[in-house]
Scaffold this motif. Structure first.
Motif, PDB file in Angstrom:
ATOM      1  N   THR A 128      24.699  37.270  53.879  1.00  0.00           N
ATOM      2  CA  THR A 128      24.441  35.595  52.946  1.00  0.00           C
ATOM      3  C   THR A 128      26.212  35.017  53.444  1.00  0.00           C
ATOM      4  O   THR A 128      26.076  34.017  52.813  1.00  0.00           O
ATOM      5  CB  THR A 128      24.472  35.550  51.666  1.00  0.00           C
ATOM      6  N   GLY A 129      27.124  35.830  53.834  1.00  0.00           N
ATOM      7  CA  GLY A 129      28.347  35.782  54.308  1.00  0.00           C
ATOM      8  C   GLY A 129      29.041  35.741  52.642  1.00  0.00           C
ATOM      9  O   GLY A 129      30.112  35.713  52.856  1.00  0.00           O
ATOM     10  N   GLY A 130      29.080  37.113  52.065  1.00  0.00           N
ATOM     11  CA  GLY A 130      29.541  36.705  50.957  1.00  0.00           C
ATOM     12  C   GLY A 130      30.477  37.921  51.448  1.00  0.00           C
ATOM     13  O   GLY A 130      30.383  38.901  52.178  1.00  0.00           O
ATOM     14  N   PHE A 131      31.907  37.442  50.651  1.00  0.00           N
ATOM     15  CA  PHE A 131      33.150  38.071  51.146  1.00  0.00           C
ATOM     16  C   PHE A 131      34.566  38.311  50.165  1.00  0.00           C
ATOM     17  O   PHE A 131      34.649  37.979  49.630  1.00  0.00           O
ATOM     18  CB  PHE A 131      33.835  37.643  52.025  1.00  0.00           C
ATOM     19  N   GLU A 132      34.534  39.206  48.807  1.00  0.00           N
ATOM     20  CA  GLU A 132      35.327  39.535  48.254  1.00  0.00           C
ATOM     21  C   GLU A 132      36.254  40.693  48.320  1.00  0.00           C
ATOM     22  O   GLU A 132      36.197  42.011  49.016  1.00  0.00           O
ATOM     23  CB  GLU A 132      34.607  39.586  46.746  1.00  0.00           C
ATOM     24  N   THR A 133      37.620  40.378  47.509  1.00  0.00           N
ATOM     25  CA  THR A 133      38.041  41.350  47.551  1.00  0.00           C
ATOM     26  C   THR A 133      38.880  41.809  46.435  1.00  0.00           C
ATOM     27  O   THR A 133      39.069  41.028  45.587  1.00  0.00           O
ATOM     28  CB  THR A 133      39.850  41.321  48.249  1.00  0.00           C
ATOM     29  N   MET A 134      39.581  42.847  46.279  1.00  0.00           N
ATOM     30  CA  MET A 134      39.671  43.052  44.689  1.00  0.00           C
ATOM     31  C   MET A 134      41.158  44.991  45.293  1.00  0.00           C
ATOM     32  O   MET A 134      40.783  45.445  45.906  1.00  0.00           O
ATOM     33  CB  MET A 134      38.337  43.697  43.743  1.00  0.00           C
ATOM     34  N   ALA A 135      42.162  44.254  44.915  1.00  0.00           N
ATOM     35  CA  ALA A 135      43.410  45.658  44.549  1.00  0.00           C
ATOM     36  C   ALA A 135      43.027  45.935  43.219  1.00  0.00           C
ATOM     37  O   ALA A 135      42.900  45.409  41.865  1.00  0.00           O
ATOM     38  CB  ALA A 135      44.746  44.999  44.762  1.00  0.00           C
ATOM     39  N   LEU A 136      42.708  47.382  42.254  1.00  0.00           N
ATOM     40  CA  LEU A 136      42.670  47.711  41.591  1.00  0.00           C
ATOM     41  C   LEU A 136      42.620  49.639  42.478  1.00  0.00           C
ATOM     42  O   LEU A 136      43.200  50.059  43.045  1.00  0.00           O
ATOM     43  CB  LEU A 136      40.961  48.315  41.740  1.00  0.00           C
ATOM     44  N   PRO A 137      43.064  49.927  40.716  1.00  0.00           N
ATOM     45  CA  PRO A 137      43.609  51.910  40.642  1.00  0.00           C
ATOM     46  C   PRO A 137      42.375  52.378  41.384  1.00  0.00           C
ATOM     47  O   PRO A 137      41.312  51.817  40.657  1.00  0.00           O
ATOM     48  CB  PRO A 137      44.070  52.010  39.727  1.00  0.00           C
TER      49      PRO A 137
END
Length: 909
Positions: A159-168
């Motif tokens: 579907t093209g979804g693209f996410e990022t996250m900085a996390l411990p």
């Protein structure tokens, strides 16, 4: 898959097998599907692995370096079904396809057809409908570290979804439980960490992040800066670039259409749910891994696959911002009130194709005619849905208005697709032809007339040859290698050879091309010329139709952003309308959100249990209230097993998930302050693989609650301390209850069989007592499933054991023991418990025991100052004391010892 170290050397391989060795060397961690005619073949260790995984025969073909070559294969026409089975088992598959026809290879005088790896199929990079779950995204998770920070990026190729996250790193478990990735990739140093390897799905693909991740991302999205997408940490950039490069590697250098990466600010803005809470509440999967008895299944009224994916995403990540949650509730309320609009919208949405995934396949040039038809159908449905919203009797709220605007695609785009595609008779494959409708392209129509006219000419020539050669049974057939040939019975063919009816050199003069057992095949100058014209017409027709299809593809990709936005709008509208429909069917209410940390539910119900009871046509669900308002924010619940404690605990936790996901809740009324973290520890189990007992798992989960919960959290705890000795468990439960009340000061429901805890209600001002109501009728116990005020007097465990089928002698003995224990408890008097904080009062000193005279004399001796004479006298006195066996002070009697132990034991509450 085979171990590359165990593969034989490539020297001496046949030309075709040499190509296989090249493909295998490039993709050693994948099974190689090697195209040979109508089959995808596998060799050596790949064949052994695939034959076991697919339950197909393992055979041998030829020899390599003096050894037979293990081989198995699957037919090309059914390869997707076999591929799906391999992917679900965690295998990666490299597709090595034929890049030319046998005729083309023959023209260039090559020893074999040229073959190349065109893609690598992995669990997260599949695009075929048969390999995807329509209601779930297929996330690829990438992990990276940079500058001492840890980050994750996840991509849905379909579907093209693209996410990022900085996390411990410690929060990774909650993220995994939320997105449920189907595949993961990470640098080797991270992939080899035991705490990560055990939690990530399947085998981790070890890949090094690109050296300049920012540049790779800028080039991929055609921008000079990433600032327009949000602020990324260096670790986020590394993870996003790793995901992007892994996708490009599996697609043979091509990139699918992807949304720009969207950074998420950790837990801010979303309700924090750890893995244990998700498992306890069975939001998307039950505790056995199924999907039927889950919150998702109970509330899903969506009509499209995209809507179901949106529902799953919202249940997995409820919001924690009041404005955003209220906006979703406004959308549901609007469609709940505008019934005609809702019904018109749902009628339009029913059967709406999955535009997002069709667009994804189009971008990868891995599409079918049905994907073009899906886009055309989606364009039309989007326009109708927008018109339905425009006809609503009241102005739409912001979310509905935004979705309506997104549905208004370029009219020229929709008109072009509607005019171009032959939607009434769409072929299954592009190779079959007939994708483009008649009247769309004049040149294509002319070529089709020429091609079809040539076919009519074949029929006319067949009649001419039958008359000229005197063979009524003559048939013109097409041969893949020789083209059109006239086929005759063998006897007629022999006669034709011996006595040609047409003189040599004439257009219809027969020329023998092939002799078979029962037939003979001939050609002639006229037939050869016709074959050339038909072939040219067919090739030109195919080429022109492909050009038209390429134009439609470019047109769609040029509007890719708008199409993706329309697809998201349809999914959101489907979810809002489904939520309104659910509220209408079940009498669900809109939750009132407040600034205060309160939680007040009137006549609440468990959505999953209620749905199961309705399907089974069982008894009606018994609703219950729950009030955790300030001043009574901690509820201590007691009552027997099987009376509904766990159901009530979970239903109140699920109210938070539903409300903050933007749905209505199964209650008559609901008022709640937003929850930042939700914790549910209901039920238990051991962790055999991790070497942890049930009690250890319970304590680890309880520790997470006590360390992470805040005053804005909701905590649901069941039977804390049950996995150890009674007094240890009671002590732990007591201390946890005090911590929730005094230190954390959160809203909580605490269920326990430790009835002694009820004494805290008089000492902790915000603790309220509740109990599951039970009635006795004619010697039987009736569970009413009602929550009432006060404390339960009994646990009714023996009664539950009887219901479970425990033998009567055991039940009788248990009743006797229970009566004795209760009698002893009443005699001991536990009413003073609340006055004896801490829980265990200090034990009084044991009765003084006289010192042993031998020990006393030894203690008085100063050995450094004794003379020989004095030492001898001391030895005689010691011997005399030791011989006095009847001395009453010589030892502590057994009776004194028992009294001491009893006195100590009586101090334990």
């Amino acid at each position: 898959m085979s171990d590359p170290a165990l593969l034989p050397l490539a020297e001496g391989a046949t030309p075709a097998l040499a190509q296989w060795f090249v493909a295998k060397a490039a993709h050693p961690d994948a099974l190689v599907f090697f195209r040979m005619g109508d089959f995808f073949e596998m060799f050596f260790g790949d064949a052994e692995t695939a034959s076991a995984a697919l339950d197909i025969a393992l055979s041998f073909r030829g020899e390599h370096r003096g050894q037979p070559v293990p081989m198995c294969g699957v037919p090309v026409h059914a390869w997707e079904a076999y591929l799906a089975r391999l992917i679900r088992q965690g295998h990666r598959v490299a597709i090595c396809d034929q890049m030319e026809t046998p005729e083309q290879a023959k023209k260039r005088k090559a020893p074999t057809i040229r073959r190349e790896v065109v893609r690598v199929v992995t669990p997260a990079t599949v695009t075929e409908d048969g390999l995807l779950d329509a209601a779930r995204p297929a996330w690829l998770l990438a992990l990276a570290e940079a500058e001492g920070e840890f980050a994750a990026a996840w991509v849905d190729v379909s579907t093209g979804g693209f996410e990022t996250m900085a996390l411990p790193r410690g929060d990774l478990g909650a993220l995994l439980a939320r997105i449920e990735p189907v595949e993961a990739c990470a640098p080797r140093e991270l992939a080899e960490l035991p705490d990560l390897a055990q939690r990530l799905p399947g085998r981790i693909a070890e890949r090094a992040p690109p050296r300049d991740p920012g540049r790779l991302l800028r080039e991929a999205f055609g921008v000079a800066t990433l600032d327009g997408f949000g602020r990324f940490t260096e670790a986020e950039l590394a993870a996003a670039a790793l995901a992007l490069s892994y996708v490009r590697e599996t697609q043979a250098g091509a990139l699918p259409r992807l949304d720009p990466p969207r950074p998420q600010a950790g837990a801010a803005g979303t309700l924090a749910l750890d893995a244990a809470t998700r498992r306890s509440l069975e939001i998307l999967r039950d505790q056995r891994g199924g999907t039927e008895a889950t919150l998702f299944a109970a509330v899903d009224r969506t009509l499209t696959a995209a809507g179901a994916r949106e529902l799953a995403a919202r249940l997995a990540a409820p919001l924690a911002e009041e404005a955003a949650v209220s906006a979703r509730h406004d959308a549901v309320s609007f469609l709940l009130g505008a019934e005609a609009t809702r019904m018109a919208l749902r009628g339009t949405l029913k059967g709406t194709p999955d535009m997002a995934r069709a667009l994804g396949r189009l971008a990868l040039d891995r599409f079918f005619p049905r994907d073009l038809a899906a886009l055309a159908g989606g364009f039309a449905r989007a326009e109708v849905a927008a018109d339905a919203l425009a006809a609503a009797p009241i102005p739409p709220p912001p979310l509905i208005a935004a979705a309506q605007a997104a549905l208004r695609l370029d009219p020229a785009l929709a008109a072009e697709y509607a005019r171009a595609l032959n939607t009434e008779k769409m072929p299954a494959r592009l190779e079959d032809g007939g994708v483009i409708a008649t009247g769309y392209d004049g040149e294509l129509d002319a070529l089709r007339r020429l091609r079809d006219g040539a076919r009519e000419a074949v029929a006319a020539l067949q009649m001419d040859l039958a008359q000229a050669w005197g063979v009524a049974s003559l048939k013109i057939r097409h041969h893949q290698q020789f083209g059109f040939l006239a086929e005759l019975p063998a006897a007629a063919g022999q006669k034709l050879v011996q006595s040609p009816p047409v003189a040599a050199g004439q257009p219809l003069s027969p020329i023998l091309r092939q002799t078979m057992a029962n037939a003979m095949r001939f050609t002639c100058t006229a037939l050869a010329e016709l074959d050339r014209k038909v072939a040219e017409a067919g090739e030109r027709t195919t080429s022109r139709e492909r050009a038209c299809i390429a134009h439609l593809k470019r047109l769609a990709l040029g509007h890719g952003t708008a199409i993706a936005a329309a697809a998201r709008a349809l999914a959101e509208l489907d979810l809002h309308a489904a939520s309104a429909q659910l509220a209408t069917e079940g009498g669900w209410c809109r939750p009132e959100l407040t600034e205060r940390a309160e939680f007040c539910i009137t006549a609440g119900r468990h959505p999953v249990v209620e749905a199961v009871q309705k399907r089974a046509r069982g008894p009606a669900f018994v609703p219950n209230d729950c009030d955790l308002s300030p001043g009574r924010r901690l509820c201590l619940l007691t009552g027997p097993n099987m009376a509904g404690k766990s159901t009530w605990l979970r239903q109140n936790a699920l109210m938070v998930v539903l409300a903050q996901a933007g749905l209505f809740v199964p209650a008559t009324a609901a008022r709640m302050g937003l929850v930042d973290r939700l914790f549910s520890r209901v039920g238990g189990g051991d962790d055999i693989a991790g070497g942890r007992s049930t009690f250890m798992v319970e304590m680890a989960e309880t520790a997470a609650i006590l360390n992470q919960a805040t005053a804005r959290s909701l905590v649901v705890l069941d039977e804390v301390g049950r996995g150890t000795a009674t007094w240890d468990g009671l002590a732990i439960a007591w201390a946890v209850l005090e911590a929730l009340h005094d230190r954390i000061r959160c809203r909580a429901i605490f269920a326990s069989h430790f009835h002694e805890l009820t004494a805290l209600a008089g000492r902790l001002p915000e603790v309220q007592l509740a109990r599951m109501q039970v009635r006795e009728w004619r010697g039987e116990v009736v569970f009413q499933h009602l929550v009432g005020p006060g404390a339960s007097e009994r646990s009714w465990g023996v009664h539950v054991a009887r219901l479970a089928g425990v033998p009567r002698p055991v039940l009788k003995r248990a009743a006797e023991v229970l009566a004795a224990l209760e009698s002893r408890a009443r005699a001991g008097g536990h009413d003073a418990l609340a006055e004896e904080l801490p829980l265990f009062a200090q034990a009084p000193p044991a009765p003084a025991v006289p010192a042993n005279p031998v020990q006393a004399m030894l203690a008085e001796l100063d050995l450094d100052t004794l003379s020989p004479r004095e030492a001898q006298d001391a030895l005689y006195r010691l011997k005399s004391l030791a011989d006095q066996k009847t001395d009453p002070d010589a030892e502590v009697t057994a009776a004194q010892h028992e009294n001491t132990v009893a006195a100590t034991s009586d101090t334990v509450v």
